[in-house]
Design an enzyme around this catalytic site. Structure first.
Site, mmCIF file in Angstrom:
data_model
loop_
_atom_site.group_PDB
_atom_site.id
_atom_site.type_symbol
_atom_site.label_atom_id
_atom_site.label_comp_id
_atom_site.label_asym_id
_atom_site.label_seq_id
_atom_site.Cartn_x
_atom_site.Cartn_y
_atom_site.Cartn_z
ATOM 1 N N CYS A 38 -10.386 -1.337 14.858
ATOM 2 C CA CYS A 38 -10.687 -2.753 15.116
ATOM 3 C C CYS A 38 -10.799 -3.083 16.603
ATOM 4 O O CYS A 38 -11.504 -4.025 16.973
ATOM 5 C CB CYS A 38 -9.616 -3.639 14.511
ATOM 6 S SG CYS A 38 -9.255 -3.214 12.803
ATOM 7 N N GLU A 63 -16.035 -10.772 4.099
ATOM 8 C CA GLU A 63 -14.895 -10.567 3.201
ATOM 9 C C GLU A 63 -14.305 -11.899 2.744
ATOM 10 O O GLU A 63 -14.003 -12.093 1.565
ATOM 11 C CB GLU A 63 -13.814 -9.753 3.925
ATOM 12 C CG GLU A 63 -12.579 -9.472 3.080
ATOM 13 C CD GLU A 63 -11.499 -8.724 3.865
ATOM 14 O OE1 GLU A 63 -11.177 -9.150 4.990
ATOM 15 O OE2 GLU A 63 -10.995 -7.721 3.352
ATOM 16 N N CYS A 74 -8.517 -1.962 4.061
ATOM 17 C CA CYS A 74 -8.436 -3.149 4.924
ATOM 18 C C CYS A 74 -9.691 -3.387 5.745
ATOM 19 O O CYS A 74 -9.811 -4.417 6.389
ATOM 20 C CB CYS A 74 -7.208 -3.103 5.827
ATOM 21 S SG CYS A 74 -6.749 -1.477 6.330
ATOM 22 N N GLU A 107 2.049 1.638 -3.404
ATOM 23 C CA GLU A 107 0.947 2.093 -4.258
ATOM 24 C C GLU A 107 0.732 3.599 -4.096
ATOM 25 O O GLU A 107 0.551 4.325 -5.080
ATOM 26 C CB GLU A 107 -0.332 1.325 -3.890
ATOM 27 C CG GLU A 107 -1.503 1.586 -4.827
ATOM 28 C CD GLU A 107 -2.800 0.898 -4.369
ATOM 29 O OE1 GLU A 107 -2.776 0.151 -3.366
ATOM 30 O OE2 GLU A 107 -3.834 1.134 -5.018
ATOM 31 N N LYS A 118 -15.309 -9.387 8.476
ATOM 32 C CA LYS A 118 -14.255 -10.241 7.916
ATOM 33 C C LYS A 118 -14.829 -11.573 7.445
ATOM 34 O O LYS A 118 -14.266 -12.221 6.566
ATOM 35 C CB LYS A 118 -13.165 -10.488 8.958
ATOM 36 C CG LYS A 118 -12.336 -9.266 9.250
ATOM 37 C CD LYS A 118 -11.209 -9.092 8.248
ATOM 38 C CE LYS A 118 -10.683 -7.671 8.267
ATOM 39 N NZ LYS A 118 -9.920 -7.327 7.076
ATOM 40 N N GLU A 165 0.825 -1.203 0.000
ATOM 41 C CA GLU A 165 0.000 0.000 0.000
ATOM 42 C C GLU A 165 0.862 1.257 0.000
ATOM 43 O O GLU A 165 0.544 2.249 -0.664
ATOM 44 C CB GLU A 165 -0.944 -0.019 1.216
ATOM 45 C CG GLU A 165 -2.133 0.903 1.065
ATOM 46 C CD GLU A 165 -3.260 0.567 2.051
ATOM 47 O OE1 GLU A 165 -3.231 -0.519 2.667
ATOM 48 O OE2 GLU A 165 -4.157 1.400 2.193
ATOM 49 N N GLU A 220 -13.859 -12.844 -5.071
ATOM 50 C CA GLU A 220 -12.545 -12.401 -5.561
ATOM 51 C C GLU A 220 -11.417 -12.920 -4.662
ATOM 52 O O GLU A 220 -10.248 -12.841 -5.041
ATOM 53 C CB GLU A 220 -12.426 -10.869 -5.554
ATOM 54 C CG GLU A 220 -13.562 -10.095 -6.224
ATOM 55 C CD GLU A 220 -14.722 -9.853 -5.280
ATOM 56 O OE1 GLU A 220 -14.490 -9.621 -4.088
ATOM 57 O OE2 GLU A 220 -15.883 -9.920 -5.728
ATOM 58 N N SER A 271 -7.504 1.747 -2.349
ATOM 59 C CA SER A 271 -6.291 0.979 -2.624
ATOM 60 C C SER A 271 -6.703 -0.394 -3.139
ATOM 61 O O SER A 271 -7.707 -0.963 -2.696
ATOM 62 C CB SER A 271 -5.487 0.827 -1.336
ATOM 63 O OG SER A 271 -4.600 -0.258 -1.448
#
Ligand code: SF4
Ligand code: SF4
Ligand code: SF4
Ligand code: FES
Lengths: 573, 158
Positions: free
Chosen positions: A502, A360, A298, A281, A357, A278, A365, A318
Site C-alpha cells: 500500500c 471496494e 485485503c 481462519e 478501495k 484471518e 456485499e 480468506s
C-alpha cells in the site's frame, strides 16, 4: 565494465546496459517521457535523445545500448533543439488547460515545457477532443490530455498482468483506450491506479469524492467520521514538503479534527481485528483440512483479479473483509449502538493510499440493506487537497490522539501498509493461537523488503508452515500458475496488488521514486521497533470489542459483519 | 456466441501464436463480414492476449470493420479532388442524416458508411458510391433525396 565519454568526462558503464541508465547513474540529467525504470523501453517519445559520435542522427538513450569508447553529447545544440521541438509538437495537440488540471504544478509535460524554455505556441494544429471516461468508481480517463507515452499500457500489462488498456487506432487518431472503447467499469481494469502513478500528465486521475465529503461535513444532520489506513501517515508528509517516510500520525489526526470530522479512527485498529479473524481462519483451515493455501483478501484489486481471471482460486481467498470494510461495519453497528446514533445518519469516510478501495466500498456485499459500510473513500492525495483547500496549517498544529473505541492499534496492524506486513502480523498471532506462547523473535525478516516475491518456512508446534508474499499481480499470477501446476508446499499467501504494498498504492503522492517508497516502508518498521504492543492479539480495544459485542473470532456476529463472499465476474478480458 | 464460421477459422489455427493474429482476424472478417465483439474476445482467448490488445491491433488497420455491414454500403470519396470540391461537407451531412460515424451501420441495419481514399473518378467530384452506383457532383442538399430513393427501393423490394 566499459568506459564511455560523456561531454568530455569518462563514465563507467555496464556492458549491454542502455545508455540512459549509465548517464543517470553518473548524475547526468536527461529528460524522459516514455521511459519507465524496470519495464521494456520503447523509444517512443524521443525526449531522451543524445548525440553519439559517428552515429548519424540523434539516438534515444533509453533504448540505445552502450558500447566501448562511445562518445556522447547530452546537451549539444542539436539535442536541445530536438527536445524542445518534441515538446512543442506534443503541445500542438494538447488542451491548454493547466489552470483547471489536476496535475497543475505536478505535471511532467508542464515541467518539461518550462525547463526547455517553451514560451510560445509554435505549432497550431487540430486538437483531438475525446470524451472523458468517468464510468469507473476509481479511475477517470481524459484522453485529450494523453501524450501517448504508453507508460500506463506497459504498467497495466507488465506489472499487473491485466491489459485493460492499449493503443487503438492509428496515426493522429491514435488513442489509449479499452477494448471496444467501452467504459473502464466494464473492462478488466482492477482499479489499482498504477497507471495514474506513472502517467506524466493529467490524462489519468482518481475518481474524486471530495465534493461528497465536503457536503457531508457541512450537513448538520450527519455524524461524519473518518478512518485512515496504515500507509497514509508515513506518506502524507511528502505532500507538505516533509521528508519521505516521516510519520505524521498525530499531526494528521489533528488536521482531520480541524477539518470537522467528529471522530478520527485508525484503520490499523481494524487491521488488528482482521488479524484476529484471518489468523483464526488460517488456524481453522489448517486444523480442519480446509482449502489451502489460504490467500489474503485485503487488497481489492487482487480480489477482482481473482474473480475475473482465476475464479478457480476463489475458495482459497480468506473470507475476511479488508480492514477498511471491517471498521466501516463496526462503526455502523457497535459504535452506532453504543452511542445511540442512527447508522443512516453516520457518514463514514476513509482515507486510503489506494484507488481500488473506492471500488471496494461500492461493492454491494459491503453493507447491510441500504447502509453501506463506507460512504466515501479519499486517497492520500485527496486528503492533502482537502487540507490545502481548508487552509489548515500543518506546521501550526499540535499532535492529537485518535478516538476510542477504534483508536488503539498494535504495531502489527500498522505493518499492513507494506508488502509482507500482513504476513508478519498474521504469523505473530497464528503462532500465539496455536501454541499459547509468543514467538521468541517477532521480526520475520524474510518477508520484509521491496522484492516482488518473498518466501519463508515457519515452524509452529513442529508444523512447518510455508508462506509466500507477493506484490504486483504479474508476480501473483506466476505463483497461481505454479500452484495450478501442482506446487503444494504453501499454506498462506499474502498478495498486495501494488508493487511493494500500500505504501506504493495508486492513491499516494506523486513523484515518489523507489527511494521514497523505501523510506515509507522504513517508517512503518521503525514504528514496529519502537512501541511495546507488537501483536494484534494484545490490542486491548480489539479484545474489548470481542468481549462486549462480537463474541469470538469467526463467531456468528463476525460472520455477519466482518466476512464476505466473492463470485466469478464477467468482464471484457 | 461466436458464429460457426468464425469457430472454424480458429480451428484452422490450433496452436497459433501472436504472429498469426492478423491472418486470423482477416479470415474471421471474411467469414462474418466484420469483427464482432465476441470474435475479438474469442480470438484473444485463443491467442492468450487481452481483448484490448486485439482491438488495438485491429483498429490500427483500415481493412477491419467492427459493425455488421448494412444492406447498402455508402462510400464517400475523400480523395484530393473530392476534398477540393467539398467532400468533407458531404460526409458530415450523411453522418448527420444517418446519425452514425464512418465505419458504422445504422440502427435499422440499412446503411453502412465508409470513407475511401480515392475511387478513381475524379472528374465526377465530389462523388459518393452506394452499392456500386456512382452519384456524381453531389451537393449536401441532395443527400436526403438520394438516401430516400434507396430507402424507397428497399421497402418496395421487401
Ligand atoms: S496535463 Fe499537464 S500540461 Fe496538460 S493541462 Fe494538465 S497540467 Fe497542463
Ligand atoms: S487501474 Fe490498474 S488495472 Fe486499471 S487500467 Fe490502470 S493499471 Fe490497469
Ligand atoms: S494516459 Fe498517461 S501514461 Fe497513458 S499513454 Fe497517455 S500520457 Fe502516457
Ligand atoms: S524516454 Fe527515451 S524515447 Fe521516450
Amino acid at each position: 565494465m566499459i568506459s564511455i565519454d560523456v561531454n568530455g568526462k569518462t563514465v563507467e558503464a555496464r556492458k549491454e546496459e542502455m545508455l540512459l541508465s549509465a548517464l543517470k547513474r553518473a548524475g547526468f540529467e536527461i529528460p524522459t517521457l516514455c521511459y519507465l525504470e524496470g519495464l521494456t523501453p520503447t523509444g517512443a517519445c524521443r525526449m531522451c535523445v543524445v548525440e553519439v559520435e559517428g552515429v548519424p542522427g540523434l539516438v534515444p538513450s533509453c533504448a540505445y545500448p552502450v558500447f566501448n569508447g562511445m562518445k556522447v553529447q547530452t546537451h549539444s545544440k542539436r539535442v536541445m533543439v530536438a527536445r524542445k521541438t518534441i515538446v512543442e509538437l506534443l503541445l500542438a495537440d494538447h488542451p491548454d488547460d493547466c489552470l483547471y488540471c489536476v496535475r497543475n504544478n505536478n505535471c511532467e509535460l508542464q515541467t518539461l515545457a518550462a525547463t526547455l524554455g517553451v514560451r510560445e505556441k509554435v505549432y497550431q494544429g487540430k486538437k483531438n477532443k475525446y470524451k472523458i471516461d468517468a464510468s469507473s468508481p476509481s479511475i477517470v480517463r481524459d484522453p485529450s490530455k494523453c501524450i501517448l507515452c504508453g507508460r500506463c499500457v506497459r504498467v497495466c500489462e507488465e506489472v499487473q498482468n491485466v491489459s485493460a488498456i492499449d493503443f487503438t487506432g492509428r496515426g493522429s487518431s491514435t488513442v489509449v483506450s479499452t477494448a471496444f472503447d467501452q467504459g473502464l467499469n466494464v473492462s478488466s481494469c482492477i482499479n489499482c491506479g498504477q497507471c495514474i502513478m506513472v502517467c506524466p500528465t493529467g490524462a489519468l486521475r482518481e475518481q474524486s469524492y471530495l465534493k461528497d465529503v465536503i457536503n457531508a461535513l457541512k450537513d448538520p444532520n450527519l455524524h461524519v467520521v473518518v478512518q485512515h489506513a496504515p500507509a497514509v501517515s508515513v506518506s502524507l508528509a511528502e505532500e507538505f514538503g516533509i521528508k519521505a517516510g516521516t510519520d505524521i500520525d498525530g499531526i494528521m489526526t489533528a488536521a482531520l479534527r480541524t477539518l470537522g470530522f467528529a471522530k478520527v479512527f485508525d484503520t490499523s485498529f481494524s487491521a488488528d481485528l482482521t488479524i484476529m479473524e484471518e489468523g483464526s481462519e488460517l488456524v481453522q483451515r489448517i486444523k480442519t483440512g480446509g482449502k489451502l493455501p489460504m490467500m489474503t483478501s485485503c487488497s481489492p484489486g487482487w480480489i477482482k483479479y481473482v474473480e475475473q481471471f482465476y475464479p478457480d482460486f476463489i475458495d482459497n481467498l480468506s473470507t475476511c473483509k479488508s480492514p477498511q470494510q471491517m471498521l466501516g461495519a463496526v462503526i455502523k453497528s457497535y459504535y452506532a449502538q453504543t452511542n445511540g446514533i442512527d447508522p443512516k445518519k453516520i457518514f463514514s469516510v476513509s482515507v486510503m493510499p489506494c484507488t481500488a478501495k473506492k471500488f471496494e466500498a461500492e461493492r454491494p456485499e459491503m453493507g447491510r440493506g441500504a447502509v453501506q459500510d463506507i460512504d466515501a473513500v479519499l486517497t492520500t492525495r485527496e486528503l492533502a487537497e482537502l487540507i490545502r483547500l481548508y487552509g489548515v496549517d500543518m506546521n501550526g498544529l499540535t499532535t492529537s490522539l485518535p478516538d476510542n473505541p477504534f483508536g488503539q492499534r498494535s504495531t502489527a496492524g500498522k505493518l499492513f501498509g507494506a508488502s509482507g506486513g500482513v504476513m508478519e502480523a498474521a504469523l505473530r498471532s497464528a503462532y500465539f493461537l496455536l501454541t499459547g506462547t509468543e514467538m521468541a523473535e517477532l521480526d520475520i525478516k524474510e518477508v520484509r523488503g521491496m522484492k516482488g516475491v518473498k518466501e519463508a518456512k515457519v515452524k509452529i508446534n513442529g508444523l512447518e508452515i510455508g508462506v509466500a508474499v507477493v506484490s504486483g499481480l504479474s508476480n501473483a499470477a506466476n505463483l497461481l500458475e505454479q500452484i495450478r501446476a501442482g506446487r503444494n508446499d504453501l499454506h498462506f499467501i499474502e498478495v498486495m496488488t501494488c508493487p511493494g504494498g500500500c505504501i506504493a498504492g495508486g492513491g499516494q503522492p506523486f513523484n515518489a521514486n523507489t527511494d521514497a517508497v523505501i523510506a515509507r516502508m522504513k517508517g512503518l518498521y521503525k514504528i514496529d521497533k519502537s512501541e511495546p504492543i507488537r501483536v494484534s492479539h494484545k490490542n486491548e480495544s480489539v479484545l474489548k470489542l470481542y468481549k462486549e459485542f462480537l463474541g469470538e473470532p469467526l463467531g456468528h456476529k463476525s460472520h455477519e459483519l466482518l466476512h464476505t463472499k466473492y463470485a466469478k465476474r464477467q468482464v471484457v478480458q | 456466441m461466436l458464429s460457426t464460421k468464425a469457430q472454424d477459422v480458429l480451428k484452422k489455427f490450433p496452436d497459433a501464436k501472436r504472429d498469426s493474429l492478423i491472418p486470423i482476424l482477416q479470415e474471421v472478417q471474411e467469414a462474418d463480414g466484420y469483427l464482432s465483439k465476441q470474435a475479438i474476445i474469442e480470438v484473444g482467448r485463443h491467442l492468450k492476449l487481452s481483448a484490448s490488445k486485439i482491438y488495438g491491433v485491429a483498429t490500427f488497420y483500415n481493412q477491419f470493420r467492427f459493425y455488421k455491414p448494412g444492406k447498402l454500403t455508402i462510400q464517400v470519396c475523400r480523395g484530393t479532388a473530392c476534398h477540393v470540391k467539398g467532400s468533407a461537407k458531404i460526409l458530415d451531412t450523411i453522418k448527420q442524416e444517418l446519425s452514425i460515424d464512418a465505419g458504422q451501420t445504422t440502427k435499422d441495419g440499412l446503411f453502412s458508411l465508409e470513407v475511401v481514399a480515392c475511387i478513381g473518378v475524379c472528374g465526377l467530384a465530389p462523388v459518393i458510391c452506394i452499392e456500386g452506383e456512382f452519384h456524381a457532383n453531389v451537393l449536401p442538399e441532395n443527400i436526403k433525396n438520394i438516401l430516400d430513393s434507396y430507402r424507397k427501393k428497399v421497402s418496395q423490394d421487401d
